[in-house]
Scaffold this active site. Structure first.
Site, PDB file in Angstrom:
ATOM      1  N   MET A 173      -8.950   8.200   0.197  1.00 28.82           N
ATOM      2  CA  MET A 173      -9.728   8.442   1.362  1.00 28.82           C
ATOM      3  C   MET A 173     -10.287   9.930   1.230  1.00 28.82           C
ATOM      4  O   MET A 173      -9.671  10.782   0.566  1.00 28.82           O
ATOM      5  CB  MET A 173      -8.984   8.444   2.661  1.00 28.82           C
ATOM      6  CG  MET A 173      -8.102   7.143   2.812  1.00 28.82           C
ATOM      7  SD  MET A 173      -7.048   7.204   4.282  1.00 28.82           S
ATOM      8  CE  MET A 173      -6.390   5.802   4.523  1.00 28.82           C
ATOM      9  N   HIS A 177      -1.407  -1.520  -4.269  1.00 28.65           N
ATOM     10  CA  HIS A 177      -2.586  -1.290  -3.333  1.00 28.65           C
ATOM     11  C   HIS A 177      -2.624   0.519  -3.057  1.00 28.65           C
ATOM     12  O   HIS A 177      -1.683   1.200  -2.585  1.00 28.65           O
ATOM     13  CB  HIS A 177      -2.834  -1.679  -2.201  1.00 28.65           C
ATOM     14  CG  HIS A 177      -3.941  -1.440  -1.263  1.00 28.65           C
ATOM     15  ND1 HIS A 177      -5.195  -2.302  -1.620  1.00 28.65           N
ATOM     16  CD2 HIS A 177      -4.439  -0.847  -0.111  1.00 28.65           C
ATOM     17  CE1 HIS A 177      -6.124  -2.043  -0.537  1.00 28.65           C
ATOM     18  NE2 HIS A 177      -5.675  -1.065   0.135  1.00 28.65           N
ATOM     19  N   HIS A 190      -8.620   1.005  -3.860  1.00 24.38           N
ATOM     20  CA  HIS A 190      -9.363   0.717  -2.625  1.00 24.38           C
ATOM     21  C   HIS A 190     -10.092   2.123  -2.043  1.00 24.38           C
ATOM     22  O   HIS A 190      -9.562   2.869  -1.618  1.00 24.38           O
ATOM     23  CB  HIS A 190      -8.670   0.375  -1.079  1.00 24.38           C
ATOM     24  CG  HIS A 190      -9.309   0.262  -0.081  1.00 24.38           C
ATOM     25  ND1 HIS A 190      -8.678  -0.008   1.352  1.00 24.38           N
ATOM     26  CD2 HIS A 190     -10.699  -0.184   0.233  1.00 24.38           C
ATOM     27  CE1 HIS A 190      -9.512  -0.112   2.084  1.00 24.38           C
ATOM     28  NE2 HIS A 190     -10.602  -0.134   1.636  1.00 24.38           N
ATOM     29  N   MET A 203     -11.524  -6.128   6.257  1.00 22.07           N
ATOM     30  CA  MET A 203     -10.617  -4.756   6.816  1.00 22.07           C
ATOM     31  C   MET A 203     -10.131  -5.745   8.212  1.00 22.07           C
ATOM     32  O   MET A 203     -10.963  -6.017   8.945  1.00 22.07           O
ATOM     33  CB  MET A 203     -11.318  -3.556   7.131  1.00 22.07           C
ATOM     34  CG  MET A 203     -11.513  -2.886   5.878  1.00 22.07           C
ATOM     35  SD  MET A 203     -10.000  -2.379   4.791  1.00 22.07           S
ATOM     36  CE  MET A 203      -8.931  -1.519   5.975  1.00 22.07           C
ATOM     37  N   MET A 221     -11.999   4.327  -0.112  1.00 22.72           N
ATOM     38  CA  MET A 221     -12.836   4.688   1.105  1.00 22.72           C
ATOM     39  C   MET A 221     -13.549   6.083   1.085  1.00 22.72           C
ATOM     40  O   MET A 221     -12.981   6.991   1.658  1.00 22.72           O
ATOM     41  CB  MET A 221     -11.697   4.711   2.264  1.00 22.72           C
ATOM     42  CG  MET A 221     -11.346   3.408   2.564  1.00 22.72           C
ATOM     43  SD  MET A 221      -9.620   3.248   3.570  1.00 22.72           S
ATOM     44  CE  MET A 221      -8.388   3.483   2.266  1.00 22.72           C
ATOM     45  N   ASP A 253      -6.505  -6.547   4.758  1.00 13.88           N
ATOM     46  CA  ASP A 253      -5.860  -5.140   5.028  1.00 13.88           C
ATOM     47  C   ASP A 253      -5.691  -4.283   6.182  1.00 13.88           C
ATOM     48  O   ASP A 253      -6.986  -4.067   6.811  1.00 13.88           O
ATOM     49  CB  ASP A 253      -6.573  -4.335   4.015  1.00 13.88           C
ATOM     50  CG  ASP A 253      -6.009  -2.782   3.723  1.00 13.88           C
ATOM     51  OD1 ASP A 253      -5.115  -2.532   4.069  1.00 13.88           O
ATOM     52  OD2 ASP A 253      -6.754  -2.064   2.943  1.00 13.88           O
ATOM     53  N   SER A 284       0.719  -1.186   0.017  1.00 17.83           N
ATOM     54  CA  SER A 284      -0.026   0.149   0.073  1.00 17.83           C
ATOM     55  C   SER A 284       0.957   1.268  -0.072  1.00 17.83           C
ATOM     56  O   SER A 284       1.707   1.512   0.866  1.00 17.83           O
ATOM     57  CB  SER A 284      -0.863  -0.203   1.099  1.00 17.83           C
ATOM     58  OG  SER A 284      -1.414   1.515   1.418  1.00 17.83           O
ATOM     59  N   ASP A 307      -5.087   3.594  -1.717  1.00 20.64           N
ATOM     60  CA  ASP A 307      -5.923   3.853  -0.685  1.00 20.64           C
ATOM     61  C   ASP A 307      -6.281   5.268  -1.098  1.00 20.64           C
ATOM     62  O   ASP A 307      -5.491   6.382  -0.739  1.00 20.64           O
ATOM     63  CB  ASP A 307      -5.164   3.811   0.551  1.00 20.64           C
ATOM     64  CG  ASP A 307      -5.040   2.467   1.002  1.00 20.64           C
ATOM     65  OD1 ASP A 307      -5.929   1.616   1.028  1.00 20.64           O
ATOM     66  OD2 ASP A 307      -4.106   2.027   1.532  1.00 20.64           O
TER      67      ASP A 307
HETATM   68  C1  DX5 Z   1      -6.274   1.494   6.020  1.00 21.51           C
HETATM   69  C2  DX5 Z   1      -5.802   1.221   4.616  1.00 21.51           C
HETATM   70  C3  DX5 Z   1      -4.444   0.378   4.377  1.00 21.51           C
HETATM   71  C4  DX5 Z   1      -3.382   0.866   5.007  1.00 21.51           C
HETATM   72  C5  DX5 Z   1      -2.438  -0.449   5.664  1.00 21.51           C
HETATM   73  O1  DX5 Z   1      -7.224   2.115   5.833  1.00 21.51           O
HETATM   74  O2  DX5 Z   1      -6.674   0.783   3.893  1.00 21.51           O
HETATM   75  O3  DX5 Z   1      -4.393   0.092   3.080  1.00 21.51           O
HETATM   76  O4  DX5 Z   1      -2.517   1.436   4.198  1.00 21.51           O
HETATM   77  O5  DX5 Z   1      -1.345   0.307   6.155  1.00 21.51           O
HETATM   78  P1  DX5 Z   1      -0.590  -0.802   7.256  1.00 21.51           P
HETATM   79  O6  DX5 Z   1      -0.377  -2.106   6.615  1.00 21.51           O
HETATM   80  O7  DX5 Z   1       0.501  -0.049   7.778  1.00 21.51           O
HETATM   81  O8  DX5 Z   1      -1.573  -1.136   8.176  1.00 21.51           O
HETATM   82 ZN    ZN Z   2      -6.410  -0.307   1.592  1.00 22.56          ZN
END
Ligand code: DX5
Ligand code: ZN
Length: 219
Positions: free
Chosen positions: A36, A32, A65, A136, A67, A174, A7, A34
């Protein structure tokens, strides 16, 4: 099959292209990404311009992903900027089935993610269409958190359910994944492992290889 999806949330953004290349060369299977929105989750990460720019620098599968609230509004744009797969949150969609079908119609792989307190029963109407379910293992929103053990039980439950209904989605996890727990989560039935901190903090090449050695799939 075991897959590692680093990620980029945990990457050093001043060296993003370089760090992605290192992860890819070391054998990472997907990237990956993310996204947000500060509404569905408390934090804001990055969006289309960043994805577009790294798309020109990498051939890896881009696992986006989302969010974000009502992802339906932005699906075309994420596909246009380079997503190979899009995962939406069940909790973020007014009409989950319509959202899933729209992602499919756009020709990319479709996933649905569930937060730690969301039961797998919310997948019922869509599971037959899915390429992926993302369980998650932390509350979404931030990297660097500790894995919640109860979520691993949900992986076991989901793997059993998938067999019962003969569905074909893969199971992704994740949040808080690292060398100390990857094997037990793999044994619980997960196949695709997102790791942010555990890949991008320290020696990226060594970290990616260590994951594969831990599972016994190193080249
Ligand atoms: C959290 C994200 C993850 C995050 C994971 O909301 O969806 O993908 O980047 O990070 P680590 O591996 O550091 O927990
Ligand atoms: Zn993620």
């Amino acid at each position: 099959m075991f897959k590692l999806a680093p990620s980029i949330l945990a990457a050093d953004f001043t060296k993003l292209g370089e760090q992605i290349a290192l992860a890819e060369q070391a054998g990472a299977d997907e990237l990956h990404i993310d996204v947000m929105d500060g509404v569905f989750v408390p934090s804001i990460s990055f969006g289309m311009p960043v994805i577009q720019s790294i798309r020109n620098a990498s051939k890896m599968f881009f696992d986006v992903h989302l969010m974000i609230t009502e992802p339906m509004r932005y699906l075309e744009e994420f596909v246009a900027c380079g997503a190979d797969g899009i995962t939406v949150h069940a909790e973020a969609c007014n009409d989950l089935k319509a959202t899933v079908l729209k992602v499919k119609e756009l020709g990319v792989r479709v996933g649905v993610s569930i937060k730690p307190d969301t039961p797998i029963s919310v997948l019922e109407d869509v599971e037959q269409y899915l390429d992926r379910v993302l369980v998650m293992t932390v509350e979404p929103g931030f990297g660097g958190q500790k894995l919640i053990p109860a979520c691993v039980e949900k992986v076991t439950e989901l793997a059993k359910h998938r067999e019962e209904v003969s569905a074909t989605f893969d199971i992704q996890v994740d949040g808080g994944i690292g060398l100390s727990n990857v094997k037990s989560v793999w044994e619980a039935g997960a196949e695709v492992f997102v790791a942010g901190t555990a890949v991008f903090r320290g020696d990226i090449v060594r970290n990616v290889r260590a994951f594969k050695e831990e599972i016994g799939v190193a080249d």
